[in-house]
Design a protein around this motif. Structure first.
Motif, mmCIF file in Angstrom:
data_model
loop_
_atom_site.group_PDB
_atom_site.id
_atom_site.type_symbol
_atom_site.label_atom_id
_atom_site.label_comp_id
_atom_site.label_asym_id
_atom_site.label_seq_id
_atom_site.Cartn_x
_atom_site.Cartn_y
_atom_site.Cartn_z
ATOM 1 N N SER A 96 21.182 -23.509 20.294
ATOM 2 C CA SER A 96 22.455 -24.052 20.777
ATOM 3 C C SER A 96 22.246 -25.014 21.948
ATOM 4 C CB SER A 96 23.367 -22.899 21.214
ATOM 5 O OG SER A 96 24.517 -23.371 21.867
ATOM 6 N N GLU A 97 23.188 -25.938 22.117
ATOM 7 C CA GLU A 97 23.164 -26.851 23.258
ATOM 8 C C GLU A 97 23.525 -26.091 24.535
ATOM 9 O OE1 GLU A 97 22.187 -29.944 23.412
ATOM 10 O OE2 GLU A 97 21.803 -30.134 21.261
ATOM 11 N N GLN A 98 24.274 -25.004 24.377
ATOM 12 C CA GLN A 98 24.626 -24.158 25.514
ATOM 13 C C GLN A 98 23.488 -23.165 25.760
ATOM 14 O OE1 GLN A 98 27.470 -24.944 27.148
ATOM 15 N NE2 GLN A 98 27.620 -26.572 25.611
ATOM 16 N N ILE A 99 23.604 -22.424 26.876
ATOM 17 C CA ILE A 99 22.551 -21.438 27.169
ATOM 18 C C ILE A 99 22.937 -20.118 26.506
ATOM 19 C CG2 ILE A 99 21.014 -20.557 28.961
ATOM 20 C CD1 ILE A 99 22.158 -22.467 30.917
ATOM 21 N N GLU A 100 22.809 -20.060 25.207
ATOM 22 C CA GLU A 100 23.053 -18.833 24.461
ATOM 23 C C GLU A 100 22.001 -18.705 23.360
ATOM 24 O OE1 GLU A 100 26.793 -18.806 22.301
ATOM 25 O OE2 GLU A 100 27.034 -20.942 22.699
ATOM 26 N N PHE A 101 21.674 -17.452 23.038
ATOM 27 C CA PHE A 101 20.551 -17.206 22.149
ATOM 28 C C PHE A 101 20.874 -16.099 21.149
ATOM 29 C CE2 PHE A 101 19.095 -18.212 26.480
ATOM 30 C CZ PHE A 101 18.528 -19.458 26.241
ATOM 31 N N LEU A 102 20.201 -16.172 20.005
ATOM 32 C CA LEU A 102 20.335 -15.148 18.969
ATOM 33 C C LEU A 102 18.946 -14.839 18.421
ATOM 34 C CD1 LEU A 102 22.389 -13.478 17.276
ATOM 35 C CD2 LEU A 102 22.285 -15.322 15.587
ATOM 36 N N PHE A 103 18.609 -13.551 18.366
ATOM 37 C CA PHE A 103 17.286 -13.123 17.897
ATOM 38 C C PHE A 103 17.436 -12.179 16.707
ATOM 39 C CE2 PHE A 103 17.023 -14.011 22.432
ATOM 40 C CZ PHE A 103 15.958 -14.890 22.498
ATOM 41 N N ASN A 104 16.686 -12.454 15.660
ATOM 42 C CA ASN A 104 16.717 -11.624 14.453
ATOM 43 C C ASN A 104 15.762 -10.439 14.625
ATOM 44 O OD1 ASN A 104 16.728 -10.516 11.924
ATOM 45 N ND2 ASN A 104 16.042 -12.346 10.840
ATOM 46 N N SER A 148 32.494 -12.809 19.683
ATOM 47 C CA SER A 148 32.200 -14.246 19.681
ATOM 48 C C SER A 148 33.420 -15.089 20.037
ATOM 49 C CB SER A 148 31.675 -14.672 18.310
ATOM 50 O OG SER A 148 30.475 -13.999 18.013
ATOM 51 N N SER A 149 34.607 -14.597 19.741
ATOM 52 C CA SER A 149 35.812 -15.373 20.025
ATOM 53 C C SER A 149 36.265 -15.251 21.474
ATOM 54 C CB SER A 149 36.953 -14.924 19.100
ATOM 55 O OG SER A 149 37.283 -13.560 19.347
ATOM 56 N N LYS A 150 35.673 -14.295 22.217
ATOM 57 C CA LYS A 150 36.082 -14.089 23.613
ATOM 58 C C LYS A 150 34.900 -14.100 24.570
ATOM 59 C CE LYS A 150 39.959 -11.099 22.253
ATOM 60 N NZ LYS A 150 40.536 -9.729 22.368
ATOM 61 N N LYS A 151 33.826 -14.800 24.205
ATOM 62 C CA LYS A 151 32.623 -14.726 25.033
ATOM 63 C C LYS A 151 32.751 -15.415 26.384
ATOM 64 C CE LYS A 151 30.516 -18.506 22.396
ATOM 65 N NZ LYS A 151 29.419 -18.835 21.459
ATOM 66 N N ASP A 187 23.336 -0.480 15.624
ATOM 67 C CA ASP A 187 24.350 -1.149 14.813
ATOM 68 C C ASP A 187 23.964 -2.618 14.678
ATOM 69 O OD1 ASP A 187 26.563 -2.141 13.509
ATOM 70 O OD2 ASP A 187 27.932 -1.889 15.214
ATOM 71 N N GLU A 188 23.315 -2.947 13.546
ATOM 72 C CA GLU A 188 22.787 -4.299 13.348
ATOM 73 C C GLU A 188 23.882 -5.368 13.427
ATOM 74 O OE1 GLU A 188 20.138 -6.708 9.994
ATOM 75 O OE2 GLU A 188 20.203 -4.513 9.981
ATOM 76 N N GLY A 189 25.110 -5.011 13.007
ATOM 77 C CA GLY A 189 26.212 -5.968 13.020
ATOM 78 C C GLY A 189 26.686 -6.331 14.414
ATOM 79 N N SER A 190 26.282 -5.537 15.414
ATOM 80 C CA SER A 190 26.718 -5.811 16.787
ATOM 81 C C SER A 190 25.870 -6.880 17.474
ATOM 82 C CB SER A 190 26.681 -4.525 17.616
ATOM 83 O OG SER A 190 25.340 -4.082 17.796
ATOM 84 N N ASN A 191 24.814 -7.350 16.801
ATOM 85 C CA ASN A 191 23.947 -8.375 17.386
ATOM 86 C C ASN A 191 24.611 -9.750 17.269
ATOM 87 O OD1 ASN A 191 21.932 -10.060 18.270
ATOM 88 N ND2 ASN A 191 20.419 -9.461 16.734
ATOM 89 N N LEU A 192 25.371 -10.100 18.310
ATOM 90 C CA LEU A 192 26.049 -11.396 18.354
ATOM 91 C C LEU A 192 25.382 -12.356 19.333
ATOM 92 C CD1 LEU A 192 29.735 -10.072 18.351
ATOM 93 C CD2 LEU A 192 28.357 -10.828 16.396
ATOM 94 N N GLY A 193 24.248 -11.924 19.874
ATOM 95 C CA GLY A 193 23.480 -12.808 20.732
ATOM 96 C C GLY A 193 23.651 -12.555 22.214
ATOM 97 N N LEU A 194 23.047 -13.442 23.004
ATOM 98 C CA LEU A 194 23.052 -13.364 24.459
ATOM 99 C C LEU A 194 23.632 -14.648 25.045
ATOM 100 C CD1 LEU A 194 19.413 -11.996 24.928
ATOM 101 C CD2 LEU A 194 21.525 -10.644 25.045
ATOM 102 N N LEU A 195 24.278 -14.526 26.186
ATOM 103 C CA LEU A 195 24.883 -15.665 26.866
ATOM 104 C C LEU A 195 24.375 -15.702 28.303
ATOM 105 C CD1 LEU A 195 27.074 -17.939 26.596
ATOM 106 C CD2 LEU A 195 28.699 -16.285 27.549
ATOM 107 N N ILE A 196 24.006 -16.895 28.770
ATOM 108 C CA ILE A 196 23.489 -17.052 30.133
ATOM 109 C C ILE A 196 24.518 -17.768 30.991
ATOM 110 C CG2 ILE A 196 21.537 -17.829 31.550
ATOM 111 C CD1 ILE A 196 20.802 -15.854 29.303
#
Length: 387
Positions: A96-104, A148-151, A187-196
């Motif tokens: 992402s262009e923003q400081i957010e990340f997602l790891f599988n 994700s809609s309220k991050k 809960d694998e579905g709860s992995n929505l990533g990290l935000l800095i």
């Protein structure tokens, strides 16, 4: 009549002699079974897909960690350096262009115990035009995204780690995110990533041009955001007391629950014949080289290090009387005496076996091209004794 006898004899030999195709098939089956068993030792069902060399480079952090805990042959320098037995590195999938990340995290088994999880971010120097910024420190916070809609509001994220970082510094910054990874594993579905979030000491949002972190999209692969996960898969050794390499301390009574395999008479004679050297002299129990070459096995495409290792093996006789140089157990000494006195029929001399074992470490790519460092117990015979 003579011709008939010769013809029958030749045909009999031809029928008795196994065909080359049969031998090749049998050899292939043996190799496949051997490779399957070796994969089981390394805790795998199938080998990871081989990578094109040079296409992917392991993170420097993982290389440095491997070199810290293992010698050039992969043997563990000190078993206390790692809390668990597995370290994995994951690269960001979001870019992402923003400081957010997602790891599988799908390659991590649910049975593994999560010990520590870290987010590694490479902080870049501020752009030259902003070097005279009046701020000297900033507050960098890492959040777990819950919605994700309220991050961008407090209800949609959870604070994991926060600390002050010098604005004019550059280099790796490490944040602990164990709590988030444990929740993702349950809960694998709860992995929505990290935000800095980067703010001034007064709590104001800072310009992302002032405090910049390298991304996997626009910067060198060596500076990519990375999640490092320390786990334990529970596959700890129970056979011998684990001794650090180089230690002279050995257990007084090593526990050796090795399975006894039934051997045919020919196999027993063959096993006994190996106790003699080329001159026909009895060879005392000793440790000899046994090199395992991963390239010959066909694993060099996914193993980064080592290229192979010396497992060693024990060979030789344990004749009466057993000296201390044979490192005998009390049980072996008694067995040797009973054998020498022939008090009981069928009692053999003690066997030359490993009495100290070391662990080795593998650094390799998994199927998702994540780099894994894994420690395997009881892989190298450190010394041999009569048992």
């Amino acid at each position: 009549m003579l011709r008939a006898v010769i013809w029958i004899s030749v045909m009999g030999l031809a029928l008795c002699r196994p065909s080359e195709n049969h031998l090749e098939t049998e050899s292939g089956e043996v190799r496949s079974e051997a490779i399957r068993r070796l994969l089981e030792v390394f805790g795998m069902e199938d080998p990871p897909a081989a990578l094109v060399r040079g296409h992917k480079q392991p993170p420097q952090y993982m290389l440095d960690l491997y070199n810290t805990i293992a010698d050039v042959d992969g043997v563990t320098k000190d078993p206390t350096l790692l809390e668990g037995n597995t370290v994995r590195s994951f690269f960001d999938k979001l870019h992402s262009e923003q400081i957010e990340f997602l790891f599988n995290m799908s390659t991590v088994a649910k049975s593994e115990k999560i010990l520590t999880a870290e987010l590694h971010l490479f902080k870049l120097r501020p752009q030259a035009s902003l070097t005279f910024n009046r701020h000297h420190f900033c507050q960098v916070s890492v959040y777990q995204v819950l919605d994700s809609s309220k991050k961008n509001v407090s209800q949609g994220k959870k604070l994991l780690s926060s600390r002050l970082v010098p604005i004019h510094s550059s280099g790796w910054e490490v944040f602990t995110i164990t709590q988030a990874v444990r929740s993702w594993m349950s809960d694998e579905g709860s992995n929505l990533g990290l935000l800095i979030s980067v703010r001034t000491l007064a709590g104001l949002q800072m310009d992302l041009k002032t405090v910049r972190f390298a991304s996997g999209q626009n910067h060198h692969h060596s500076k990519q955001p990375m999640l490092v996960l320390f786990t334990d898969d529970g596959r700890r050794a129970a056979s011998l007391e684990i001794t650090p390499k180089g230690s002279d301390d050995s257990p007084a009574r090593p526990r050796l629950p090795f399975p006894s395999l039934p051997l045919s008479g020919a196999a027993r004679r063959s096993a006994r014949s190996t106790d003699y050297d080329e001159g026909g002299e009895k060879m005392p129990c000793q440790r000899l080289p046994l090199y395992v070459d991963f390239e010959e096995i066909g694993w060099s495409g996914w193993i980064v290090s080592p290229r192979g290792y010396n497992a060693y093996h024990c060979k030789g006789s344990c004749p009466f009387p057993l000296g201390q140089n044979m490192r005998p157990t009390n049980h072996a000494t008694v067995q040797s005496i009973i054998n020498a006195l022939k008090l009981t029929k069928g009692i053999e001399t003690p066997c030359c076996v490993p009495d100290k074992l070391f662990s080795i470490n593998l650094l390799y790519f998994d199927d998702d091209e994540n780099v894994v460092l894994k420690q395997y117990d009881d892989m190298v015979a450190g010394s041999c004794g009569c048992h």
